[in-house]
Design an enzyme around this catalytic site. Structure first.
Site, PDB file in Angstrom:
ATOM      1  CB  THR A   1      37.240  33.661  33.783  1.00 53.16           C
ATOM      2  OG1 THR A   1      37.096  34.657  34.820  1.00 53.16           O
ATOM      3  CG2 THR A   1      38.494  33.947  32.978  1.00 53.16           C
ATOM      4  CG  PHE A   2      30.524  33.722  35.047  1.00 51.66           C
ATOM      5  CD1 PHE A   2      30.097  34.885  34.427  1.00 51.66           C
ATOM      6  CD2 PHE A   2      29.707  33.171  36.031  1.00 51.66           C
ATOM      7  CE1 PHE A   2      28.893  35.477  34.766  1.00 51.66           C
ATOM      8  CE2 PHE A   2      28.499  33.761  36.386  1.00 51.66           C
ATOM      9  CZ  PHE A   2      28.087  34.913  35.748  1.00 51.66           C
ATOM     10  CB  THR A   3      36.456  31.471  37.536  1.00 54.39           C
ATOM     11  OG1 THR A   3      37.431  32.077  36.688  1.00 54.39           O
ATOM     12  CG2 THR A   3      35.805  30.319  36.812  1.00 54.39           C
ATOM     13  CB  THR A   4      36.929  37.193  38.387  1.00 48.95           C
ATOM     14  OG1 THR A   4      37.546  36.932  37.126  1.00 48.95           O
ATOM     15  CG2 THR A   4      37.696  38.282  39.110  1.00 48.95           C
TER      16      THR A   4
ATOM     17  NE  ARG B   1      46.356  43.698  28.569  1.00 51.50           N
ATOM     18  CZ  ARG B   1      46.572  42.434  28.932  1.00 51.50           C
ATOM     19  NH1 ARG B   1      45.784  41.846  29.801  1.00 51.50           N
ATOM     20  NH2 ARG B   1      47.583  41.740  28.426  1.00 51.50           N
TER      21      ARG B   1
ATOM     22  CD  GLN C   1      42.366  45.831  32.622  1.00 55.76           C
ATOM     23  OE1 GLN C   1      41.425  46.491  32.211  1.00 55.76           O
ATOM     24  NE2 GLN C   1      42.257  44.540  32.878  1.00 55.76           N
TER      25      GLN C   1
ATOM     26  N   GLY D   1      39.070  44.585  33.243  1.00 60.14           N
ATOM     27  CA  GLY D   1      38.520  44.941  31.939  1.00 60.14           C
ATOM     28  C   GLY D   1      37.004  44.828  31.880  1.00 60.14           C
ATOM     29  CB  SER D   2      34.592  42.530  33.384  1.00 59.85           C
ATOM     30  OG  SER D   2      35.188  41.507  32.641  1.00 59.85           O
TER      31      SER D   2
ATOM     32  CB  SER E   1      33.079  37.570  34.965  1.00 53.18           C
ATOM     33  OG  SER E   1      34.269  36.857  35.198  1.00 53.18           O
TER      34      SER E   1
ATOM     35  CD  GLU F   1      45.596  42.883  33.203  1.00 55.55           C
ATOM     36  OE1 GLU F   1      44.799  42.892  32.246  1.00 55.55           O
ATOM     37  OE2 GLU F   1      45.221  42.630  34.358  1.00 55.55           O
TER      38      GLU F   1
ATOM     39  CD  GLU G   1      38.687  40.311  43.078  1.00 58.64           C
ATOM     40  OE1 GLU G   1      38.538  39.295  42.358  1.00 58.64           O
ATOM     41  OE2 GLU G   1      39.792  40.819  43.329  1.00 58.64           O
TER      42      GLU G   1
ATOM     43  CG  HIS H   1      44.690  73.852  40.497  1.00 58.27           C
ATOM     44  ND1 HIS H   1      45.027  75.150  40.812  1.00 58.27           N
ATOM     45  CD2 HIS H   1      44.082  73.906  39.294  1.00 58.27           C
ATOM     46  CE1 HIS H   1      44.617  75.952  39.832  1.00 58.27           C
ATOM     47  NE2 HIS H   1      44.028  75.215  38.904  1.00 58.27           N
TER      48      HIS H   1
HETATM   49  O1  F6P Z   1      43.179  39.659  37.242  1.00 54.39           O
HETATM   50  C1  F6P Z   1      43.305  40.316  36.019  1.00 54.39           C
HETATM   51  C2  F6P Z   1      42.180  40.001  35.086  1.00 54.39           C
HETATM   52  O2  F6P Z   1      42.308  38.725  34.573  1.00 54.39           O
HETATM   53  C3  F6P Z   1      42.080  41.032  33.974  1.00 54.39           C
HETATM   54  O3  F6P Z   1      42.915  40.759  32.918  1.00 54.39           O
HETATM   55  C4  F6P Z   1      40.634  40.977  33.646  1.00 54.39           C
HETATM   56  O4  F6P Z   1      40.218  42.114  32.935  1.00 54.39           O
HETATM   57  C5  F6P Z   1      40.033  40.899  35.029  1.00 54.39           C
HETATM   58  O5  F6P Z   1      40.923  40.078  35.757  1.00 54.39           O
HETATM   59  C6  F6P Z   1      38.641  40.366  35.116  1.00 54.39           C
HETATM   60  O6  F6P Z   1      38.530  39.089  34.576  1.00 54.39           O
HETATM   61  P1  F6P Z   1      37.114  38.452  34.246  1.00 54.39           P
HETATM   62  O7  F6P Z   1      36.482  39.290  33.202  1.00 54.39           O
HETATM   63  O8  F6P Z   1      37.410  37.063  33.768  1.00 54.39           O
HETATM   64  O9  F6P Z   1      36.305  38.449  35.509  1.00 54.39           O
END
Ligand code: F6P
Length: 550
Positions: free
Chosen positions: A214-217, A275, A356, A161-162, A212, A360, A219, A391
């Site tokens: 959570t700022f913990t994702t 999302r 999503q 969603g971010s 982010s 989701e 990636e 197509h």
């Molecule tokens: O892994 C799924 C998810 O939690 C989504 O619901 C969310 O949009 C995405 O990861 C990113 O999360 P964040 O914004 O905390 O980095």
């Protein structure tokens, strides 16, 4: 709330399907009732920009009786109560003990909404003000980089969603965008994504938005650290992080730890699901690209659809009807998918965004009262813009064995009416033709009249009777886009309410994340990891042997 199948009118829907639905022939219904289009098409008056969006449900397996039963089911499922609870800030996301208040983010009237006794609107408006000031400072060049140059390359680092909302909306509203800006959206942990964004970027003129919730994702934090390293290296350590990095997040502690000053943080609350976050600070790239005034129009269009959803009786409620049709197709006709095809190039990321939102939210199999559901829930949503999609995969829509309820979206007025609207007329003719073809099909009589050889007769037959919803907007303006997104949000909400699932959590993403963390550590260890099944273990061993890991 009981299982959907235990709702008093579920049996009525089942027998309606058996007696009417199963043998329903759409094209015959149009012959029987010349007013079918008027009866089952609904106009949404968008107060955001005084435009209209026409939603034509008449090419669906719908009769007065179908609608009546579906509306009864919605009432019995407590859709209205759940909707009102959401708007009131109640904690309907009970597995995370959270309110679900993205509606507050576009509550342009500022009517108070309370969570735990506190009105959330002053906080929402404060962040909007901050976004306005910052986005205007970037656009005007008043905000300068560490060498005094305006920032014209914007790199949004986020995922899910971010990322999906900001990418989709900036693409959809590109017509209104500042063409002096270069925008990149880096989401994938694949280093290629970041490397390609940085390749031609100049650190003196680049702004990083680390998005982010959570700022913990994993990636996003990894990508953000790589971006910071690149920036410091390229500027020989002289680059000023405060001028080039901002955070869009709910987690001040982690933002600080990363090295971004909280005054360069745009916040929102935990009651904004990822999302649904494009309406929050996560939408900063949108505001920077199209300007805050237009961002506000985007929110206004969303609010107008919110008010329609909140105040319109269910039998006339556009997203409710769409959501109920989806339940009908999923659970009575066994439809497993939902296709969204915009006849609009600017909307090319819209289906990805909706994936999503829908999957989701409603990819769940446990009811709100802790039981395994005894019916099909969220469909597989997919899509591509037309006419390209025609197509590629439309073959399966027309002659495949699956029932694929389909939405077509068109804006009557093109932003680019090139060649005296020649392109627009061709685009529109396909929009009309596809829905018509899917409904009427092509039978033996017509094929014979065309001189089709006997051997090809079956191959050239189109059974037709495929349901479609046609959505005709005036123009893809910020207000129209806002309303369109929210139509799908509340469609998804309606489905989830009837299926009695929690559409607001996403526990299903956790397992893969935690296993990846464990395997990541194993990749750094010597030898091959034990304890996996032979396929996973074998693949890891093969990877280690092939990859040139430093
Ligand atoms: O892994 C799924 C998810 O939690 C989504 O619901 C969310 O949009 C995405 O990861 C990113 O999360 P964040 O914004 O905390 O980095």
């Amino acid at each position: 709330m009981p299982q959907a199948t235990a709702l008093p009118h579920w049996a009525a829907l089942q027998s309606h399907h058996d007696t009417v639905g199963k043998s329903f022939v759409l094209k015959e219904e149009f012959k029987k009732d010349p007013k079918r289009f008027e009866k089952f098409s609904y106009t949404f008056n968008n107060t955001a920009d005084n435009s209209e969006i026409l939603f034509d449900f008449s090419k669906n397996f719908l009769t007065d009786e179908t609608l009546k039963i579906l509306v009864e089911i919605a009432k019995e499922a407590g859709l209205e109560q759940l909707r009102d609870a959401m708007f009131k800030g109640e904690k309907i996301n009970f597995t995370e003990d959270r309110a679900v208040l993205h509606v507050a983010l576009r509550n342009i009237t500022s009517e108070p909404i309370y969570v735990d006794g506190k009105d959330v609107m002053p906080g929402v408006n404060k962040e909007l003000k901050h976004m306005e000031e910052f986005s205007e400072a970037i656009r005007s060049g008043e905000w300068k980089g560490y060498t005094g140059k305006p920032l014209t390359t914007i790199i949004n680092i986020g995922i899910g969603g971010s990322d999906l909302g900001p990418v989709m909306v900036t693409e959809a509203l590109k017509y209104y965008g500042d063409r002096k800006q270069t925008l990149h959206f880096v989401s994938n942990i694949d280093g290629t994504h970041m490397a390609e964004a940085l390749r031609d970027s100049d650190p003196e003129t680049t702004l990083f938005l680390v998005a982010s919730k959570t700022f913990t994702t994993a990636e996003t934090t990894t990508n953000a650290h790589s971006a910071k390293d690149w920036f410091l290296k390229k500027t020989d350590g002289k680059g000023d992080i405060a001028k080039h990095f901002v955070a869009l997040s709910t987690n001040e502690a982690e933002v600080k730890k990363f090295g971004i000053d909280p005054k360069n943080m745009f916040g929102f609350e935990s009651w904004v699901g990822g999302r649904y976050s494009v309406w929050s600070a996560i939408g900063l790239s949108v505001a920077i690209h199209i300007g805050f005034k237009r961002f506000h129009e985007f929110l206004s269009g969303a609010h107008a659809m919110d008010m329609h959803f909140r105040n319109t009786p269910l039998e006339k409620n556009i997203p409710v009807i769409a959501g109920l049709l989806s339940v009908y197709y999923s659970d009575m006709f066994g439809a497993q998918t939902h296709l969204v095809s915009p006849f609009d190039q600017y909307l090319h990321r819209f289906p990805a965004y909706l994936q999503q939102l829908s999957m989701e939210s409603n990819g769940k199999s446990v009811s709100r009262d802790n039981q395994m559901v005894r019916y099909t829930t969220g469909p597989v949503l997919f899509g591509e813009p037309a006419t390209n999609a025609q197509h590629s995969f439309y073959q399966l829509l027309h002659q495949g064995t699956k029932l694929i309820p389909t939405d077509f979206i068109l804006a009557a007025e093109s932003h680019n009416p090139i060649d005296n609207n020649k392109h627009q007329k061709m685009l529109a003719s396909n929009f009309f033709a596809q829905a018509e073809a899917l409904m009427v099909g092509k039978g033996e009589e017509q094929l014979k009249a065309e001189g089709t050889p006997e051997a090809l007769m079956k191959h050239k037959t189109f059974l037709g009777n495929r349901p479609t919803t046609s959505i005709l907007a005036q123009k893809i303006t910020p207000g129209t886009l806002g309303a369109l997104i929210v139509y799908y949000e509340h469609l998804t909400f309606t489905e989830g309410a009837v299926w009695n699932i929690n559409s607001f959590d996403q526990w299903g993403v956790e397992l893969g994340k935690s296993l990846a963390k464990k395997i990541l550590a194993e990749l750094d260890e010597p030898g091959n990891p034990q304890g996996h099944d032979s396929s996973t273990g074998g693949l890891i061993a093969a990877f280690k042997a092939k990859a040139k890991l430093a």
